[in-house]
Write an enzyme that holds these catalytic residues in place. Structure first.
Site, PDB file in Angstrom:
ATOM      1  N   HIS A 164      40.175 -16.614  58.409  1.00 51.08           N
ATOM      2  CA  HIS A 164      39.842 -15.458  58.199  1.00 51.08           C
ATOM      3  C   HIS A 164      40.950 -14.696  57.503  1.00 51.08           C
ATOM      4  CE1 HIS A 164      36.125 -16.055  61.002  1.00 51.08           C
ATOM      5  NE2 HIS A 164      37.179 -16.858  61.609  1.00 51.08           N
ATOM      6  N   SER A 285      52.517  -8.940  30.669  1.00 47.80           N
ATOM      7  CA  SER A 285      51.819  -7.926  30.181  1.00 47.80           C
ATOM      8  C   SER A 285      52.128  -7.170  29.007  1.00 47.80           C
ATOM      9  CB  SER A 285      51.475  -6.886  31.507  1.00 47.80           C
ATOM     10  OG  SER A 285      51.370  -5.400  31.092  1.00 47.80           O
ATOM     11  N   LYS A 291      55.792  -7.153  34.317  1.00 46.05           N
ATOM     12  CA  LYS A 291      54.807  -8.067  34.993  1.00 46.05           C
ATOM     13  C   LYS A 291      55.021  -9.577  34.759  1.00 46.05           C
ATOM     14  CE  LYS A 291      51.135  -7.398  36.554  1.00 46.05           C
ATOM     15  NZ  LYS A 291      50.467  -7.179  37.788  1.00 46.05           N
ATOM     16  N   GLU A 298      44.947 -18.385  37.790  1.00 42.43           N
ATOM     17  CA  GLU A 298      43.765 -17.423  38.065  1.00 42.43           C
ATOM     18  C   GLU A 298      42.704 -18.052  36.856  1.00 42.43           C
ATOM     19  OE1 GLU A 298      45.011 -13.595  36.303  1.00 42.43           O
ATOM     20  OE2 GLU A 298      46.245 -13.309  38.171  1.00 42.43           O
TER      21      GLU A 298
END
Ligand code: ARG
Length: 465
Positions: A164, A285, A291, A298
């Site tokens: 969980h 970025s 970043k 992803e």
């Protein structure tokens, strides 16, 4: 000759008084995607020429001329010199057009005897997919190898294990990484199993009823390297199970990649901080100079959607389709080509991402016992002393509550005060090391068990190399 006759390069002009409308031509055309089948159509054409020759329908000279013409086309394809023309409906028509250009209509016009684009396309697609499965398997091997390297490196390092997405029980980092290896090993096995079922040649089935020219499908199957020939000519040209199954394999690989990608994103987050991404497998970025984003992970996660979509497209197209060939079947190709292209992009990028990750085992280990992740150890300690687990669970739960109320860890409370069956002797069990060591069975998370797990995985992997 009227527009649209064979004189213009089409395969089916004879019974038409006029050629197709422009909109029909555009809808019907498939050369922009089925060109991928071209090398396999040539291979299959050679085997068909051999079949015609064996049946006594081509003399030596004609057979040799056809084989030479086809091998010239093969060279032209490799050099990119042979490309689809405006008049070509599909790759099969284009190949016959080129063959006739090279060897003339009297020789080139003989190859179509006893075969149909229906058995041709089913054969070509099986050949292409068998080929693609090998390439995907090699990509999977590289990814598994990268995962194994990381898991082996961290086989003995402690880390929190989750259910969980909450701390559950301590595990080893090698076990955490290793859990991603087994799904991909199953994918390799699934592709090998799929290949065994797919190695059946449809050649000789003709349009649907078989061929009436004495061509032996069994000999052609052997010629093309298939393990077997079809049992039912109608099934042979209608069956696309092998496409749907292939797409299940690729969708499943996509799902496995997405779960790995999701964990890499989590591990690389500031909150986890378990891994640092290599510069070579991260992106920046356009506005925030600091970043460093896990875009490969992803994209692996994101592209699973299209892989699942490719499977659903083909299953939906096949559902309720009457036998034998229907043009709907042409819609099998774009999804399956998309799935191959997608995975051939994602798998190498994920292998590189995993291989170059720098784990921070000290960060992972720091939180291992947080969230009272050793509470099960306390209950198990009681069970070893004869307490029924039902009661042991209650007692350990009371210890968790006492620790929470005092704002301390389980091992910092007065255990004996919680329940008479508890004592400080239980402290020995309340360590991460003890929790890991206790799980030294096959498949367990103890460092030694993990090492054994990984060496078996390596042996399996070597068999696929
Ligand atoms: N291009 C078709 C396909 O990809 C094969 C041609 C079969 N066409 C036909 N009219 N029987 O499925």
């Amino acid at each position: 000759m009227a527009e649209g006759t064979t004189g213009e390069g089409r395969l089916w002009g004879g019974r038409f008084a006029q050629g197709p409308a422009a909109a029909m031509v555009e809808l019907s055309r498939s050369t922009h995607f089925d060109w991928a089948l071209a090398p396999f159509d040539v291979e299959q054409g050679m085997a068909h020429a051999n079949a015609l020759h064996r049946a006594g329908l081509l003399d030596e000279t004609t057979h040799a001329a056809l084989v030479a013409g086809l091998s010239q086309i093969s060279d032209e394809l490799a050099l990119g010199e042979f490309v689809p023309a405006e008049v070509d409906e599909d790759v099969h028509g284009a190949l016959e057009r080129r063959l006739v250009e090279i060897v003339g209509p009297d020789v080139g016009g003989r190859l179509r005897a006893g075969r149909s684009r229906n058995d041709q396309v089913a054969t070509d697609l099986r050949l292409l997919l068998l080929n693609a499965a090998s390439a995907l398997s090699a990509d999977l091997v590289a990814l598994i190898d990268a995962l194994l390297g990381q898991a082996e490196r961290h086989a003995g390092d402690a880390a929190p294990g989750f259910t969980h997405l909450q701390h559950a029980q301590p595990v080893t980092l090698g076990h955490e990484i290793g859990k991603h290896i087994h799904p991909f090993l199953r994918d390799l096995d699934r592709l090998a199993d799929w290949a065994r079922r797919t190695s059946v040649s449809p050649m000789g089935a003709g349009a649907l009823a078989g061929n009436g020219l004495g061509l032996d499908p069994v000999a052609t199957a052997a010629d093309l390297g298939f393990a077997a020939s079809f049992e039912n000519s109608i099934d042979a040209v209608s069956d696309r199970d092998f496409v749907a199954e292939f797409l299940f394999c690729t969708a499943m690989i996509g799902v496995h990649l997405s779960r790995l990608g999701e964990e890499i994103c989590l591990w690389a987050s500031t909150e986890f901080g378990w891994v640092a991404l290599d510069d070579a497998f991260a992106t920046g970025s356009s506005i925030m100079p600091q970043k460093k984003n896990p875009d490969s992970a992803e994209l692996a996660r994101g592209k699973s959607g299209r892989l699942i979509g490719d499977l659903v497209s083909v299953l939906t197209m096949l559902k309720s389709l009457p036998f034998a060939y229907n043009r709907d079947l042409q819609e099998d190709k774009e999804p399956v080509f998309d799935a191959i292209a997608t995975l051939r992009l994602v798998l190498p990028a994920m292998a590189g991402t995993v291989k170059t990750l720098t784990f921070r085992p000290e960060v992972a280990a720091a939180g291992t016992a947080d969230g009272h992740a050793l509470a099960t150890e306390l209950a198990d300690w009681l069970v070893r002393r004869g307490v029924p687990f039902r009661s042991a669970h209650e007692v350990s739960g009371a210890a968790v509550r006492a620790a929470d109320e005092a704002g301390v860890q389980l091992w910092e409370i007065d255990l004996g005060a919680v329940h008479p069956s508890l004592s400080d002797e239980a402290l020995d069990a309340l360590t991460v090391e003890a929790a890991l060591a206790a799980r030294d069975h096959r498949g367990g998370t103890a460092p030694q068990a993990v090492q054994e797990q990984l060496s078996r995985a390596r042996e399996t992997l070597e068999r696929y190399r």
